[in-house]
Design an enzyme around this catalytic site. Structure first.
Site, PDB file in Angstrom:
ATOM      1  CG  HIS A 182      -2.112  -0.809   1.164  1.00 28.28           C
ATOM      2  ND1 HIS A 182      -2.175  -1.356   2.187  1.00 28.28           N
ATOM      3  CD2 HIS A 182      -2.636  -1.430   0.254  1.00 28.28           C
ATOM      4  CE1 HIS A 182      -3.368  -2.484   1.565  1.00 28.28           C
ATOM      5  NE2 HIS A 182      -3.604  -2.233   1.032  1.00 28.28           N
ATOM      6  CE  LYS A 207     -11.469  -6.970   2.092  1.00 26.58           C
ATOM      7  NZ  LYS A 207     -10.643  -6.125   1.776  1.00 26.58           N
ATOM      8  NE  ARG A 257      -3.462  -7.237  -4.609  1.00 25.98           N
ATOM      9  CZ  ARG A 257      -3.300  -8.110  -3.598  1.00 25.98           C
ATOM     10  NH1 ARG A 257      -3.845  -8.484  -2.235  1.00 25.98           N
ATOM     11  NH2 ARG A 257      -4.751  -8.170  -3.982  1.00 25.98           N
ATOM     12  CB  SER A 279      -4.572  -6.634   4.778  1.00 28.20           C
ATOM     13  OG  SER A 279      -4.365  -5.159   4.276  1.00 28.20           O
TER      14      SER A 279
HETATM   15  N1  COA Z   1       0.047  -4.237  -1.922  1.00 29.61           N
HETATM   16  C1  COA Z   1      -0.381  -5.518  -1.730  1.00 29.61           C
HETATM   17  N2  COA Z   1      -1.437  -5.839  -1.404  1.00 29.61           N
HETATM   18  C2  COA Z   1      -2.714  -4.314  -1.511  1.00 29.61           C
HETATM   19  C3  COA Z   1      -2.232  -3.528  -1.926  1.00 29.61           C
HETATM   20  C4  COA Z   1      -0.906  -3.505  -2.780  1.00 29.61           C
HETATM   21  N3  COA Z   1      -0.641  -2.242  -3.562  1.00 29.61           N
HETATM   22  N4  COA Z   1      -3.644  -3.240  -2.861  1.00 29.61           N
HETATM   23  C5  COA Z   1      -4.799  -3.512  -2.487  1.00 29.61           C
HETATM   24  N5  COA Z   1      -3.715  -4.922  -1.248  1.00 29.61           N
HETATM   25  C6  COA Z   1      -4.257  -6.066  -0.976  1.00 29.61           C
HETATM   26  C7  COA Z   1      -5.040  -5.307   1.033  1.00 29.61           C
HETATM   27  O1  COA Z   1      -4.237  -5.996   1.632  1.00 29.61           O
HETATM   28  C8  COA Z   1      -6.641  -6.724   0.875  1.00 29.61           C
HETATM   29  O2  COA Z   1      -6.485  -7.442   0.910  1.00 29.61           O
HETATM   30  P1  COA Z   1      -6.970  -8.386   1.867  1.00 29.61           P
HETATM   31  O3  COA Z   1      -8.745  -8.519   0.716  1.00 29.61           O
HETATM   32  O4  COA Z   1      -7.139  -9.945   1.962  1.00 29.61           O
HETATM   33  O5  COA Z   1      -7.086  -7.454   2.928  1.00 29.61           O
HETATM   34  C9  COA Z   1      -7.379  -6.431  -1.020  1.00 29.61           C
HETATM   35  O6  COA Z   1      -5.680  -5.858  -1.640  1.00 29.61           O
HETATM   36  C10 COA Z   1      -7.872  -5.714  -0.642  1.00 29.61           C
HETATM   37  O7  COA Z   1      -8.214  -4.676  -0.534  1.00 29.61           O
HETATM   38  P2  COA Z   1      -8.268  -3.162  -0.722  1.00 29.61           P
HETATM   39  O8  COA Z   1      -7.186  -2.151  -1.628  1.00 29.61           O
HETATM   40  O9  COA Z   1      -8.309  -2.888   1.142  1.00 29.61           O
HETATM   41  O10 COA Z   1      -9.376  -3.046  -0.820  1.00 29.61           O
HETATM   42  P3  COA Z   1     -10.329  -3.459  -0.119  1.00 29.61           P
HETATM   43  O11 COA Z   1     -11.233  -4.616  -1.398  1.00 29.61           O
HETATM   44  O12 COA Z   1     -10.552  -4.114   0.775  1.00 29.61           O
HETATM   45  O13 COA Z   1     -11.802  -2.229  -0.764  1.00 29.61           O
HETATM   46  C11 COA Z   1     -13.066  -0.262  -1.151  1.00 29.61           C
HETATM   47  C12 COA Z   1     -11.892  -2.280  -1.402  1.00 29.61           C
HETATM   48  C13 COA Z   1     -13.038  -0.392  -0.065  1.00 29.61           C
HETATM   49  C14 COA Z   1     -12.128   0.859  -2.032  1.00 29.61           C
HETATM   50  C15 COA Z   1     -14.410  -0.698  -2.342  1.00 29.61           C
HETATM   51  O14 COA Z   1     -15.243  -0.903  -1.670  1.00 29.61           O
HETATM   52  C16 COA Z   1     -15.727   0.768  -1.391  1.00 29.61           C
HETATM   53  O15 COA Z   1     -15.190   1.709  -2.260  1.00 29.61           O
HETATM   54  N6  COA Z   1     -16.244   0.809  -0.869  1.00 29.61           N
HETATM   55  C17 COA Z   1     -16.639   1.952  -0.502  1.00 29.61           C
HETATM   56  C18 COA Z   1     -18.479   1.768  -1.011  1.00 29.61           C
HETATM   57  C19 COA Z   1     -18.180   1.747  -2.095  1.00 29.61           C
HETATM   58  O16 COA Z   1     -18.273   3.203  -2.857  1.00 29.61           O
HETATM   59  N7  COA Z   1     -18.076   1.282  -3.017  1.00 29.61           N
HETATM   60  C20 COA Z   1     -19.690   1.077  -3.989  1.00 29.61           C
HETATM   61  C21 COA Z   1     -17.920   0.975  -5.164  1.00 29.61           C
HETATM   62  S1  COA Z   1     -17.814   0.726  -7.320  1.00 29.61           S
END
Ligand code: COA
Length: 158
Positions: free
Chosen positions: A17, A41, A90, A128
């Site tokens: 991140h 989550k 990724r 994560s």
């Molecule tokens: N390097 C390493 N790991 C990474 C990474 C990177 N560059 N980028 C993402 N990850 C990992 C995270 O650790 C996470 O792991 P996990 O699933 O094991 O916890 C996973 O990839 C994805 O997580 P993250 O990047 O935190 O995104 P998310 O999928 O949890 O969150 C939101 C997505 C919050 C952006 C999305 O759900 C959102 O916008 N929510 C708000 C409600 C909304 O607007 N919804 C409609 C969207 S169109």
């Protein structure tokens, strides 16, 4: 003044991140790390803990700040007058989900662009969830997370 939102659950923030954040800071005047409550989550760290764990890593990024948001990401981005949302890719498997989100967000807020950047090699298998799982069984995760997150994981798991 161009503002970008870097959204995620950040449960917890990893080096992967921080790599995306560093690149966002090179492209924008202001970057807001937006921590989604992501109640579905069932985050391991509370909103406050995730906020603190990110905040403690922002010293080297003068353009960055952190906030928790609830509701739609696009509404938050509009409230912050952002011109872009940045996300890390990724692997090819991330693409489909990111593509859907980007299209939905474009539908809801066409003035806000989504930028996808390739995660630095070495971080493309970090997540994560994996970090938490591996830490739970006592393995060393210091290579994947900043020092404060490593300490917080140890404290919370003990
Ligand atoms: N390097 C390493 N790991 C990474 C990474 C990177 N560059 N980028 C993402 N990850 C990992 C995270 O650790 C996470 O792991 P996990 O699933 O094991 O916890 C996973 O990839 C994805 O997580 P993250 O990047 O935190 O995104 P998310 O999928 O949890 O969150 C939101 C997505 C919050 C952006 C999305 O759900 C959102 O916008 N929510 C708000 C409600 C909304 O607007 N919804 C409609 C969207 S169109």
């Amino acid at each position: 003044m161009k503002t970008c939102i870097y959204p995620g659950t950040f449960d917890p923030i990893t080096h992967g991140h921080l790599d995306v954040l560093e690149r966002a800071c090179r492209l924008f005047d202001k970057v807001i790390v937006a921590i989604a409550e992501s109640q579905s989550k069932e985050p391991f760290f509370s909103n406050e803990e995730r906020l603190q764990l990110v905040n403690e890593n922002l010293e080297r990024f003068p353009a960055a700040s952190v906030m928790v948001f609830e509701g739609l990401l696009i509404d938050f981005a509009k409230e912050q007058s952002a011109s872009a949302i940045i996300r890390g890719l990724r692997a090819v498997s991330d693409f489909e989900f990111e593509f859907q989100m980007a299209n939905m967000n474009r539908h809801l807020g066409p003035e806000i662009e989504t930028i996808l950047v390739m995660t630095k090699e070495g971080y493309n298998y970090t997540s994560s969830t994996l970090v938490k799982q591996v830490a739970e069984y006592g393995a060393d995760v210091s290579q994947f997370v900043p020092e404060n997150v490593h300490a917080a994981l140890k404290a919370k798991l003990s």
